[in-house]
Write a protein that holds these residues in place. Sequence first.
Motif, PDB file in Angstrom:
ATOM      1  N   TYR A 185       0.852  -1.189   0.000  1.00  0.00           N
ATOM      2  CA  TYR A 185       0.000   0.000   0.000  1.00  0.00           C
ATOM      3  C   TYR A 185       0.888   1.239   0.000  1.00  0.00           C
ATOM      4  CZ  TYR A 185      -3.523  -3.373   1.581  1.00  0.00           C
ATOM      5  OH  TYR A 185      -4.362  -4.467   1.688  1.00  0.00           O
ATOM      6  N   LEU A 186       0.677   2.135  -0.962  1.00  0.00           N
ATOM      7  CA  LEU A 186       1.420   3.391  -1.047  1.00  0.00           C
ATOM      8  C   LEU A 186       0.495   4.557  -0.735  1.00  0.00           C
ATOM      9  CD1 LEU A 186       3.444   2.819  -4.357  1.00  0.00           C
ATOM     10  CD2 LEU A 186       4.173   2.349  -2.013  1.00  0.00           C
ATOM     11  N   SER A 217      -3.283   5.459  -2.063  1.00  0.00           N
ATOM     12  CA  SER A 217      -4.154   6.582  -1.716  1.00  0.00           C
ATOM     13  C   SER A 217      -3.457   7.861  -2.146  1.00  0.00           C
ATOM     14  CB  SER A 217      -4.448   6.612  -0.207  1.00  0.00           C
ATOM     15  OG  SER A 217      -3.261   6.875   0.525  1.00  0.00           O
ATOM     16  N   LEU A 218      -4.191   8.964  -2.173  1.00  0.00           N
ATOM     17  CA  LEU A 218      -3.634  10.247  -2.609  1.00  0.00           C
ATOM     18  C   LEU A 218      -4.175  11.359  -1.725  1.00  0.00           C
ATOM     19  CD1 LEU A 218      -1.968  11.847  -4.706  1.00  0.00           C
ATOM     20  CD2 LEU A 218      -4.022  11.924  -6.149  1.00  0.00           C
ATOM     21  N   THR A 219      -3.258  12.116  -1.149  1.00  0.00           N
ATOM     22  CA  THR A 219      -3.606  13.249  -0.288  1.00  0.00           C
ATOM     23  C   THR A 219      -2.926  14.494  -0.815  1.00  0.00           C
ATOM     24  OG1 THR A 219      -3.786  11.800   1.649  1.00  0.00           O
ATOM     25  CG2 THR A 219      -3.535  14.166   2.064  1.00  0.00           C
ATOM     26  N   ARG A 262      -5.804  13.309   7.637  1.00  0.00           N
ATOM     27  CA  ARG A 262      -6.020  11.928   8.071  1.00  0.00           C
ATOM     28  C   ARG A 262      -7.012  11.184   7.188  1.00  0.00           C
ATOM     29  NH1 ARG A 262      -6.228  13.238  14.591  1.00  0.00           N
ATOM     30  NH2 ARG A 262      -3.987  13.813  14.761  1.00  0.00           N
ATOM     31  N   THR A 263      -7.718  11.909   6.359  1.00  0.00           N
ATOM     32  CA  THR A 263      -8.611  11.300   5.366  1.00  0.00           C
ATOM     33  C   THR A 263      -8.116  11.721   3.995  1.00  0.00           C
ATOM     34  OG1 THR A 263     -10.505  11.391   6.871  1.00  0.00           O
ATOM     35  CG2 THR A 263     -10.965  11.093   4.525  1.00  0.00           C
ATOM     36  N   PRO A 264      -7.603  10.810   3.184  1.00  0.00           N
ATOM     37  CA  PRO A 264      -7.037  11.190   1.878  1.00  0.00           C
ATOM     38  C   PRO A 264      -8.108  11.632   0.902  1.00  0.00           C
ATOM     39  CG  PRO A 264      -7.032   8.813   2.127  1.00  0.00           C
ATOM     40  CD  PRO A 264      -7.464   9.365   3.448  1.00  0.00           C
ATOM     41  N   ASP A 265      -7.682  12.358  -0.123  1.00  0.00           N
ATOM     42  CA  ASP A 265      -8.609  12.796  -1.171  1.00  0.00           C
ATOM     43  C   ASP A 265      -9.042  11.624  -2.039  1.00  0.00           C
ATOM     44  OD1 ASP A 265      -8.566  15.963  -1.028  1.00  0.00           O
ATOM     45  OD2 ASP A 265      -6.519  15.248  -0.687  1.00  0.00           O
ATOM     46  N   VAL A 266      -8.166  10.644  -2.215  1.00  0.00           N
ATOM     47  CA  VAL A 266      -8.533   9.375  -2.840  1.00  0.00           C
ATOM     48  C   VAL A 266      -8.172   8.283  -1.847  1.00  0.00           C
ATOM     49  CG1 VAL A 266      -8.219   7.806  -4.786  1.00  0.00           C
ATOM     50  CG2 VAL A 266      -8.059  10.282  -5.157  1.00  0.00           C
ATOM     51  N   GLU A 267      -9.183   7.560  -1.371  1.00  0.00           N
ATOM     52  CA  GLU A 267      -8.953   6.493  -0.413  1.00  0.00           C
ATOM     53  C   GLU A 267      -8.113   5.378  -1.042  1.00  0.00           C
ATOM     54  OE1 GLU A 267      -9.664   6.198   2.715  1.00  0.00           O
ATOM     55  OE2 GLU A 267     -11.155   7.754   3.143  1.00  0.00           O
ATOM     56  N   MET A 268      -7.635   4.451  -0.227  1.00  0.00           N
ATOM     57  CA  MET A 268      -6.867   3.323  -0.731  1.00  0.00           C
ATOM     58  C   MET A 268      -7.655   2.607  -1.829  1.00  0.00           C
ATOM     59  SD  MET A 268      -3.790   2.725   0.332  1.00  0.00           S
ATOM     60  CE  MET A 268      -2.645   3.396   1.565  1.00  0.00           C
ATOM     61  N   THR A 269      -7.057   2.567  -3.023  1.00  0.00           N
ATOM     62  CA  THR A 269      -7.730   2.052  -4.215  1.00  0.00           C
ATOM     63  C   THR A 269      -6.767   1.143  -4.977  1.00  0.00           C
ATOM     64  OG1 THR A 269      -9.010   4.102  -4.396  1.00  0.00           O
ATOM     65  CG2 THR A 269      -8.863   2.716  -6.376  1.00  0.00           C
TER      66      THR A 269
END
Length: 399
Positions: free
Chosen positions: A94-95, A141-143, A158-165
């Motif tokens: 996971y990145l 994910s992307l923050t 703490r909440t990314p703009d794109v969740e783990m995908t």
Amino acid sequence: MRLPAMGIALFTVAVASAACGGGGDDENLNQSGSGAGNSSGNGSGGDDGGFGSGGVTSGSGAGSGGPSSGAGPSTGAGEACATQSAQAGLQPVYLAVAFDVSGSMGMNDRPSHSKELKWDPVVAATKQFFKDPASAGLTASLTFFPGERRMCDASTYRTPDVEMTPLPSEAFGEAIDDVTPANDDDWGMSTPTAFVVDGTVTFIKAQRQENPGKYALVLVTDGYPQRCSRDADSIEAVVERVEGARQDNVPTYVIGVANPPEDEPGNVDNLRDIAVAGGTGKAFIIETGNPDATATAFRAAIDEIRGASVSCTVAIPAAPDGRTFDKQRVRVTYTSGGGQPKAVAYDQECASADAWRYDNPSNPTQIELCESVCGAIQSDPEASLGVDFTCEDVIDIPQ
């Protein structure tokens, strides 16, 4: 370097599930420390050797909880070995990507903030990574930072703009398009690096509780922290946070986007300190000034991170049909492309880099690849590994 369609190579596991009559070829296979990494891994006759019939396929593997230790299979004496196939995937990767969208990346107020030279080529390469079929098998994910509100607060990130995908995915490119400022006046001015690292690491820890695997932080930025409290958001503060993450088995990769060489060079020098503290040894410094060269260099950095992130650990699947796992009846083979499988030596101390070992020789649940084999898997687009559960003892576990 390009990884195969399943970005993490998968193991095909051949399980010899009944006791053997006679020694066969198994007793001649690699022994501890024997340097048998170049010997054949074909084993005894029939389809007991090599990779079985399963081939390399995608999947998360089997046998959660690992095998139990104990004696070998309990089938009656004189019965031939019956080979069954199971599959086990390498530890999922996971990145968590933190991506700088501050004004210095492209607000065009000065030459060093050129959107054409910095933002556009970096974004093009980033979007390609997320949708590239070669990224299959990774989850990301992307923050973005700075956030629109409370920029200097770790909870914002703490909440990314794109969740783990799971990758590949178009969701990341769409999110980047959405966050790209419509005009030069819409760019954020803060670079709250320590806070985005803090928030993203907190996110990673929570994710790891739900989805165990190998996690890493990827920081993409073009300069030093600024506009927040100097003590709370300095290079030293970032170093402290990534050191803490590394101690919790979360490495940090850094991609630094340099200013064009003719204008304000040296904006990314201290980013190397973050990479060292994060356990990855170096920062990937991307030169700007030529958009095509920048995009190429950025893609190369992403490819290297993608390869280095590949796990070299695999959970041992449970023996099928209720049979008992025997830790001394295991051999590992390595194959590249259509070549013949080569046996990899067992070496619990990894004194020989071209070897494998158990995570816990007293009660193993995972196979760990030593340095050379791990590097081969990370760099070979056609690499695959086989794990054979044999009928006779083929390795000697140190007491």
